[in-house]
Design a protein around this motif. Structure first.
Motif, PDB file in Angstrom:
ATOM      1  N   ARG A  76      -8.032  62.908   3.038  1.00 25.48           N
ATOM      2  CA  ARG A  76      -8.245  61.881   4.348  1.00 25.48           C
ATOM      3  C   ARG A  76      -8.010  62.609   5.401  1.00 25.48           C
ATOM      4  O   ARG A  76      -8.621  62.213   5.641  1.00 25.48           O
ATOM      5  N   ARG A 105     -17.043  54.135   6.825  1.00 25.06           N
ATOM      6  CA  ARG A 105     -17.648  55.027   5.664  1.00 25.06           C
ATOM      7  C   ARG A 105     -15.850  54.672   4.718  1.00 25.06           C
ATOM      8  O   ARG A 105     -15.581  55.210   3.582  1.00 25.06           O
ATOM      9  N   LEU A 106     -15.298  54.788   5.606  1.00 26.71           N
ATOM     10  CA  LEU A 106     -13.620  54.929   5.177  1.00 26.71           C
ATOM     11  C   LEU A 106     -12.495  53.192   5.990  1.00 26.71           C
ATOM     12  O   LEU A 106     -13.630  53.353   6.933  1.00 26.71           O
ATOM     13  N   GLY A 107     -12.305  52.524   5.337  1.00 30.56           N
ATOM     14  CA  GLY A 107     -10.967  51.711   6.112  1.00 30.56           C
ATOM     15  C   GLY A 107      -9.954  52.303   7.082  1.00 30.56           C
ATOM     16  O   GLY A 107      -9.659  53.374   6.913  1.00 30.56           O
ATOM     17  N   ASP A 119     -14.037  49.304   4.792  1.00 33.79           N
ATOM     18  CA  ASP A 119     -14.572  50.303   3.858  1.00 33.79           C
ATOM     19  C   ASP A 119     -15.495  49.767   3.281  1.00 33.79           C
ATOM     20  O   ASP A 119     -15.372  48.791   2.484  1.00 33.79           O
ATOM     21  N   TRP A 120     -16.787  50.604   3.355  1.00 37.31           N
ATOM     22  CA  TRP A 120     -18.098  49.845   3.316  1.00 37.31           C
ATOM     23  C   TRP A 120     -18.446  49.758   1.486  1.00 37.31           C
ATOM     24  O   TRP A 120     -19.571  49.096   0.918  1.00 37.31           O
ATOM     25  N   ARG A 121     -17.073  50.756   0.948  1.00 38.49           N
ATOM     26  CA  ARG A 121     -16.889  50.142  -0.311  1.00 38.49           C
ATOM     27  C   ARG A 121     -16.440  48.327  -1.240  1.00 38.49           C
ATOM     28  O   ARG A 121     -16.645  48.529  -1.895  1.00 38.49           O
ATOM     29  N   SER A 122     -16.000  48.660   0.321  1.00 31.87           N
ATOM     30  CA  SER A 122     -14.972  47.067  -0.072  1.00 31.87           C
ATOM     31  C   SER A 122     -16.057  45.613  -0.491  1.00 31.87           C
ATOM     32  O   SER A 122     -16.612  45.992   0.221  1.00 31.87           O
ATOM     33  N   TYR A 232     -18.886  54.625  -4.943  1.00 34.61           N
ATOM     34  CA  TYR A 232     -18.870  53.619  -5.192  1.00 34.61           C
ATOM     35  C   TYR A 232     -17.632  53.440  -6.158  1.00 34.61           C
ATOM     36  O   TYR A 232     -16.102  52.441  -6.042  1.00 34.61           O
ATOM     37  N   TYR A 235     -13.941  54.517  -6.415  1.00 33.25           N
ATOM     38  CA  TYR A 235     -13.044  53.637  -5.764  1.00 33.25           C
ATOM     39  C   TYR A 235     -12.979  52.211  -6.444  1.00 33.25           C
ATOM     40  O   TYR A 235     -12.057  51.939  -5.907  1.00 33.25           O
TER      41      TYR A 235
END
Length: 715
Positions: A76, A105-107, A119-122, A232, A235
């Protein structure tokens, strides 16, 4: 740049209208909050990491949890330090809520718990990538940033409703995105997360059960999808976490892996294992290409891989006659039934060399149990370990085997190969024989891998035996020490007499396993495997991956039209034949990379041999025609291009005498697959080969160019 005092925007002069404070003031305020939160987060993480490293290591589960926590904190912290404000990709505004939601990119949250970056993956971030004018997914507008050296050099707004026009006086729609596609390339794949398109994002977010095939022609973003999907899935899908196997990413060759090396770390994901098929087997590093196409075809079959099983079973035969085993105290009869009982001790599926150790232990137990007399079991075992006749008989019945020796014997002993692969004709057996049995080729790798999986690591077996012998010697030494102490004990009472207990004696012996062989991180099993350029894999090579993924959870990325040796089946037919059954197919048809001028010349090349090829549609024009000339012009063409372009990378394809420089690569058509360059110069493309293979190599090489293609011939 201090983001708290310096604007995040560094727009060039021709974009003055976009620098209007009414357009960017809200962003500036949000970036200030992000900068403050980043500074605090880095300080907090650094403190926590230092505290974890100072804390006692502990043992067992406690030590493992501590190591995992240190790994998480380090990853992190590395991600936050890798980026600054450019963690932010852009923002979206809902049709129901005027407050922008910023995607990163991250939350990231501030000290009060306010979400600064999603976060882009959420799941909540999906509309940022997936919204289109046909399906706005509840958005009124969307803004994406283009970052250059940590500051915003451009941005573009897209509006999906009439209300979304408010505050977007400098609409850019797709023009900035299209312009970014033609930007200069570098030796590493540039960051494209902020420009993921809806068709790509839908595939990235697809579920992980079964096999998902992503079929797409050149420039459609298959590699982008493969890499981002890897991050993705780790995550979003708890079934794929590192403790459950994690994700393996398989690329076509080392230049490709070097090209994409920065992508996964830039997504905050450093836990994905990456490799080529060669990397899965130690011999892959030096393996040559199979010279004889007939031999390569024979070895490409999954059937030949199945020959490994009878090849190993040939060496697993319990003696059919009993024998007398002599110890220091008496003779023990070891019957054929005793041998058979010992050989049944390992669990089904135990690798040969590991099973050998278990059989040996069972054999010793049987002999100790059958021994008459009062001798201690430990001394009997020690005597048996020194019995040469027993060891010789056992080694003949179940020898320790090396994968290289086993496969080498197939290529040098015709009778052995005929026994293990009875379906081969005598002519096939003859073709597969060679003078240097262990002169490995790429086509041998699936058999070597299957043999190693079936046999297990002989070094691990030797390591365990050395450890067991060391423990036995230590037990014997400690027994003597105990005997001496007991003899010296005058009253026969007290603490010394406790040494007679077996538990106390066991506690005095250190049985801790010493550091052994470094585990093979590519051996698996993995919870999910992503394969790029999958159209090139033979049935035999697929077995290497299927073995490493028992769940059969795959992302399979490729283009049938780019298969050098042809791909006449459908994806479903090919994959069902190699052992996959749950198969979904997704197609990419938009070429984001290759200008239409280049595709106009490349399309007829592949359609001449594959009329139904999935040739994608280019969405941009480069306004630069394809240039044809003589090979004598190569030097001047490169000199001119380098003088006119301070940035970017070129590639010469097809000239083995040309040596790479810092900005001009030299590659074969095969090694250019998966890569992209601003300028591509083909040397005598008609010499690349005949038939499908030659046409595919020309098509692949032509479509590597993002700006300009030059074709030079010797005549």
């Amino acid at each position: 740049m201090n983001p708290l005092t310096t604007s995040a925007f560094d727009l060039p002069g021709h974009l003055t209208a976009k620098a209007d404070q009414t357009l960017i003031a809200g962003d500036e305020r949000h970036f200030a909050a992000i900068a403050e939160s980043l500074e605090q987060s880095i300080a907090d993480l650094s403190g926590r990491l230092a505290a974890e490293r100072r804390a006692p290591g502990g043992g067992g589960r406690q030590a493992l949890d501590r190591d995992l926590q240190i790994h998480r904190l380090t990853a992190r912290l590395r991600a936050l330090r890798r980026f600054g404000l450019d963690l932010c990709l852009g923002h979206m505004v809902s049709a129901d809520d005027p407050e922008p939601v910023y995607v990163g990119r991250l939350g990231l949250t501030d000290s009060a718990g306010r979400r600064l970056l999603l976060d882009w993956r959420s799941p909540a971030a999906e509309p940022f990538f997936g919204a289109t004018h046909a399906n706005p997914m509840g958005l009124a507008s969307r803004r994406r940033y283009r970052w250059t050296r940590g500051r915003i050099s451009d941005y573009w707004d897209e509006v999906f409703t009439s209300d979304g026009l408010v505050g977007h006086a400098a609409l850019d729609d797709q023009s900035a995105f299209i312009a970014s596609l033609g930007g200069s390339r570098s030796p590493r794949m540039r960051d494209v997360l902020g420009t993921i398109q809806a068709d790509q994002d839908a595939i990235i977010r697809a579920g992980s059960r079964g096999a998902l095939v992503v079929d797409g022609g050149p420039g459609t973003g298959k590699t982008v999808v493969a890499l981002h999907r890897s991050a993705y899935l780790l995550y979003s899908d708890p079934r794929l976490g590192h403790r459950r196997g994690g994700v393996l990413f398989v690329g076509p060759h080392q230049p490709y892996l070097a090209y994409v090396a920065d992508v996964l770390p830039s997504l905050g994901e450093e836990g994905v294992q990456t490799c080529t098929l060669r990397d899965l087997v130690a011999e892959g590093a030096t393996a040559a290409i199979e010279a004889d196409p007939d031999v390569a075809l024979l070895k490409s079959s999954a059937n030949l891989v199945k020959a490994i099983e009878p090849a190993v079973r040939f060496y697993e035969n319990p003696p059919t006659k009993g024998m007398t085993v002599t110890t220091h105290w008496s003779d023990v009869w070891l019957s054929a039934d005793d041998w058979a009982e010992a050989f049944e001790a390992p669990e089904p599926g135990t690798p040969h060399n590991e099973a050998r150790d278990r059989i040996w232990k069972e054999l010793l137990t049987i002999l100790v149990d059958k021994h008459d007399g009062d001798a201690p079991a430990g001394l009997i075992r020690k005597s048996l370990l020194q019995n040469r006749e027993l060891l010789t008989t056992f080694n003949r019945a179940w020898p320790l085997l090396e994968a290289a020796d086993l496969v080498g014997d197939l290529w040098s002993v015709p009778a052995y190969l005929r026994m293990c692969a009875p379906w081969l004709s005598l002519d096939d057996v003859r073709k597969l024989q060679r003078d240097e049995a262990q002169a490995w080729t790429v086509s041998d790798l699936p058999l070597l891998d299957a043999a190693r999986q079936r046999l297990g690591d002989p070094e691990a077996s030797r390591h365990r035996r050395r450890h067991d012998a060391s423990v036995a010697a230590e037990r014997a030494r400690m027994a003597k020490v105990v005997d001496n102490l007991l003899e010296a004990d005058d009253d026969g009472e007290g603490l010394v007499t406790m040494l007679r207990g077996q538990d106390i004696q066991d506690a005095l012996v250190d049985e801790t396993e010493p550091p052994g062989i470094e585990p093979d991180r590519l051996a698996g099993p993995f919870a999910h495997i992503v394969v790029d350029e999958a159209q090139e894999l033979t049935d035999a090579e697929w077995q290497m991956l299927l073995y490493r993924c028992p769940s059969r959870s795959f992302t399979i990325v490729g283009d049938r039209a780019q298969a050098r040796h042809g791909f006449t089946e459908s994806w479903q037919e090919r994959l069902k034949r190699i052992g996959l059954d749950r198969i979904d197919l997704a197609s990419l048809s938009i070429n984001y990379r290759t200008p239409e001028e280049i595709m106009a010349e490349a399309e007829p090349v592949i359609r001449a041999v594959l009329p139904d090829a999935n040739v994608p549609t280019s969405i941009r024009s480069g306004d630069v025609p394809v240039v044809h000339g003589s090979t004598s012009e190569l030097g001047s063409i490169l000199d001119t291009w380098l003088a006119e372009h301070a940035e970017g990378v070129a590639c010469v394809i097809g000239d083995p005498t040309f040596r790479s420089t810092s900005r001009v690569r030299s590659l074969t058509p095969e090694l250019s697959k998966g890569l992209e360059f601003d300028l591509v110069v083909l040397i005598d493309p008609e010499e690349f080969g005949k038939g499908v293979e030659g046409a595919v190599d020309r098509y692949v090489a032509m479509t590597r160019a993002t700006r300009q293609l030059v074709i030079l011939t010797s005549s």
